[in-house]
Design an enzyme around this catalytic site. Sequence first.
Site, PDB file in Angstrom:
ATOM      1  CG  ASP A   6       9.888  47.251  14.153  1.00 49.93           C
ATOM      2  OD1 ASP A   6       9.253  48.046  14.895  1.00 49.93           O
ATOM      3  OD2 ASP A   6       9.708  47.168  12.928  1.00 49.93           O
ATOM      4  CG  ASN A  59      11.314  53.594  17.412  1.00 46.98           C
ATOM      5  OD1 ASN A  59      12.045  52.657  17.056  1.00 46.98           O
ATOM      6  ND2 ASN A  59      10.012  53.520  17.397  1.00 46.98           N
ATOM      7  CG  ASP A 100       4.859  52.440  28.077  1.00 48.74           C
ATOM      8  OD1 ASP A 100       4.434  52.143  26.946  1.00 48.74           O
ATOM      9  OD2 ASP A 100       5.461  53.502  28.337  1.00 48.74           O
ATOM     10  CB  ILE A 101       9.326  49.715  26.147  1.00 43.92           C
ATOM     11  CG1 ILE A 101       8.858  48.269  25.869  1.00 43.92           C
ATOM     12  CG2 ILE A 101      10.854  49.805  26.080  1.00 43.92           C
ATOM     13  CD1 ILE A 101       9.209  47.757  24.479  1.00 43.92           C
ATOM     14  CD  GLU A 145       5.725  53.046  23.312  1.00 44.81           C
ATOM     15  OE1 GLU A 145       5.159  52.895  22.206  1.00 44.81           O
ATOM     16  OE2 GLU A 145       5.868  54.154  23.868  1.00 44.81           O
TER      17      GLU A 145
END
Lengths: 127, 204, 315
Positions: free
Chosen positions: C197, C188, C180-181, C224
């Site tokens: 993106d 965002n 997971d980011i 993500e």
Amino acid sequence: MPVDNSIKKLLIVDDSKVSRMLIRTHILAQRPEWIISEAVCGEEAIALVDNDLPDYCTMDINMPGIQGTDAAEQILSKHPSIKTVIFSANIQETHQTRARSLGTILVAKPVTEKSIALTLDFFATSQ
Amino acid sequence: MNNLSDLHIDALAEVFSIGAGRAALSLSEIVGDEVRISVPSIQVINSKDINSATLLLNDGRFGAVSQYFSGPFNAEAVLLFAEDQALKIVGDMMGSQMSIEELAEFEHEAMCELGNIILNACLSAMADIFEFTLESSLPDYTVASADEILHRLKTNSNQPYVMVLHIDLTIEKRHTAGNLVFLLSSSSLDSLISHVDQFLGKIS
Amino acid sequence: MNDICNTLNLGVCAVDAEGKVLLWNDWIAKHSGVKETDALNKPLEQIFSEPVSPSFLAALKNTLTYRLPVVLSTALHRSPLPLHNVSGTNQQPSRMYQSITITPIQSQRDESCCLIQVTDSSTSIKREKMLRAHSEILKKEATTDGLTDICNRRFFDAHYEMAVADAKRQKYPLSIFMIDIDFFKSYNDYYGHVAGDDVIKRVADALKSQLSRATDIVARYGGEEFVLVMPNLPQQVAKQFAEKLRSAVFNLAMPHIKSQTLKQITISVGVCTGIPENDNNLLNKADTALYQAKVKGRNQCVCLPLSEAEEYLEQ
């Protein structure tokens, strides 16, 4: 071409009994006085020629045990005087080349009057 | 049932080895490389005794090329190859980088031709040696499981005998084994035997 | 009879026992450029200005000798006869791919003759090629994630099931990595969706670049989130590999001033390794490991064995 009427000895090497019968019948039709012996595989042929040296030999290729071309090579290295014809249904280039390199010719099966004529011609003329 | 002597089998083996040699020559002209075909065994059995063991068939799918032929005797000849092996062989014969999926589109026609070459070579060798003429239909190709194929062979009640030839085919180091199955009626088997006898009569 | 022959949309030609042409229909005249009057009673191989393939001549001879029908397939012969596709334009006509059958027939005088039928297989080959190209695009679209070009969730679901079944059957360990980011939502919100993106793309590339075996896959699991499936890694190696993934993303050094870790883009990694058995679920356990990595402060890896017994063995 003068026909040599002297008595000659021929060894037929073929694992098929029918094929040996066929060669024997056709040869005797042309040369009734010849003495014919038979071997059913390359190994038997190699052992036979040491005891009873033939003048001529016909050799099948596909047989149980060693290949006919290999048997012919062994026999001819020891007894180069035996004039040998390789009989095979398989007349692809590789077999033709191999037969020529041994100083023999490859004659296509089935055994017929025509193929026997080629064989006798080779026996009579080759050195 | 089986009136075939060892000598009959030997004569048939010689005929089919000549057929195999001719087929190998034709195929080698197409692929430009050495092709070896041998017929290591021949058996004639009752069609009800035919099973996956006699034909050495396993689970996979089989490609079957068949031709009906007629003449002094009538028979259906079926050449069986494991489908995946057959596809590889056809791929080798085409000599390209095609994937198995791509080959599948050519499979039908190419297998018909491969089978046609082998069947015709065997029939022509018979015709030459036993001195008769056979007529034949064009080849047909089907893919089925061993069970489906055997079921069809067994239910063919007009043809109680089968002559089974095991065939080994090697092209460019790829080896495969197949079966050539002749379905024969009793009268056709008798007629085949009498032709073999005639032939043997001339040479013994 | 002749009219029927000439209306056929296939080539029909008959030859006698010497190979001389007895019948030459309009189709074959059109595609060979040889008129019927110039073909009749001539040996077939001498009619064309280009040579006929040797395998065709051998097949014809065989049919005339043995009266057995012959098939020449497109696959093995391509174009045995010098026939061309005739186009309306001035383009150079292209050689036609053919399927040929040669069948023995009986002439009126009971002589041996052959009927040669030729069909054009160019169109069927072209159609096959188009269908194949089209289905490959569809197949790729169905299994690839549009943004990152790695595998999509649908592909992962199918692959995961097979990978688990294989590992179960052959009794080797399977590793699932859930990634997971960190603080992606804040990224965002601050940098905008286009930049977001781009981060997803670059992280996907970084993860993908770490894979070298054909058996390994990386897929986009959700927004993500990413997932990796790798068979046959000992737990210790899987742990080291997770660390490699974390540092690969860290080394991209993408600024993220809203991140509560290090002011740059980082990932958390949860790994589960084990030989799948009946009910245990690698994916759930990897997700638990990812959760633990986040709780511990993110930008780190947590590695869990599939079963307690394996945990014991590892220590």
